[in-house]
Design an enzyme around this catalytic site. Sequence first.
Site, PDB file in Angstrom:
ATOM      1  CB  SER A 109      28.105  49.927  99.499  1.00 31.77           C
ATOM      2  OG  SER A 109      27.747  51.054  99.859  1.00 31.77           O
ATOM      3  CG  ASP A 159      33.399  53.545 105.108  1.00 30.31           C
ATOM      4  OD1 ASP A 159      32.870  54.567 104.571  1.00 30.31           O
ATOM      5  OD2 ASP A 159      32.756  52.338 104.848  1.00 30.31           O
ATOM      6  CG  HIS A 190      31.882  53.264 101.357  1.00 32.36           C
ATOM      7  ND1 HIS A 190      31.252  52.793 102.445  1.00 32.36           N
ATOM      8  CD2 HIS A 190      30.867  53.026 100.323  1.00 32.36           C
ATOM      9  CE1 HIS A 190      30.234  52.060 102.265  1.00 32.36           C
ATOM     10  NE2 HIS A 190      29.817  52.406 101.123  1.00 32.36           N
TER      11      HIS A 190
HETATM   12  C1  MLT Z   1      25.057  53.601 100.012  1.00 33.25           C
HETATM   13  O1  MLT Z   1      25.597  54.542  99.320  1.00 33.25           O
HETATM   14  O2  MLT Z   1      24.771  52.585  99.341  1.00 33.25           O
HETATM   15  C2  MLT Z   1      25.092  53.572 101.373  1.00 33.25           C
HETATM   16  O3  MLT Z   1      26.322  53.995 102.146  1.00 33.25           O
HETATM   17  C3  MLT Z   1      24.660  52.390 101.979  1.00 33.25           C
HETATM   18  C4  MLT Z   1      23.180  52.139 101.931  1.00 33.25           C
HETATM   19  O4  MLT Z   1      22.519  53.101 101.592  1.00 33.25           O
HETATM   20  O5  MLT Z   1      22.597  51.048 101.998  1.00 33.25           O
END
Ligand code: MLT
Length: 211
Positions: A109, A159, A190
């Site tokens: 992520s 996702d 996710h």
């Molecule tokens: C997260 O929650 O980390 C996002 O989906 C990805 C990011 O902000 O880099």
Amino acid sequence: MTDSEPEFVHRFVPGSRPGSVPLLLLHGTGGNEDDLISLGQTLAPGSPLLSPRGQVLENGMPRFFRRLAEGVFDLEDLRFRARQLAEFLARARERYELGEIPPIAVGFSNGANIAAALLLLHPGSLSAAMLLRPMVPLVPDSLPALHDVRVLIAAGRVDPIVTSAQSQALADLLEKAGAEVTFQWSNAGHGLTLEDLEAGERWMETITAAR
Ligand code: MLT
């Protein structure tokens, strides 16, 4: 490193397999340097593991760069943080005597997004990258040369955060830069699933077999 930016808090687990390429483990939002250690040990048993904690805090949650909203990144901060991370990596490779081959990133992520930014902005800093649920972090002014770099993109079909178009756009961008991209779709959101882990293990075997 500037005086105003402290060194990254990190964990280092020495390798037990001589000559193995180190992994750079990059956690997701709200995670820390402990999160991906067992994943790293599963993916590459005996490899040295370097796991920094993101230096940005969003409501107390560590991240690797600032965002303005979900999926909307502060690009100036992203460039700054990617450079900080690349410099940390260079220092850590020397300090821990990690050898000539740059680390393989394993990022989830937000960690996958900073790993993709390292590939795009600091191409010599990684030899390969496993990007778990990544987006396009930014489009660089000029494409880097990533001809020797293998990348796994593991995307979830349902996702809610990363659309399939975003995953595909990142694959296209990295391929245009010359990287060898393997795409893995999982029946998942996710969060990671066993399917991702199995695909990750298979991909990692191809990397280590090629060395
Ligand atoms: C997260 O929650 O980390 C996002 O989906 C990805 C990011 O902000 O880099």
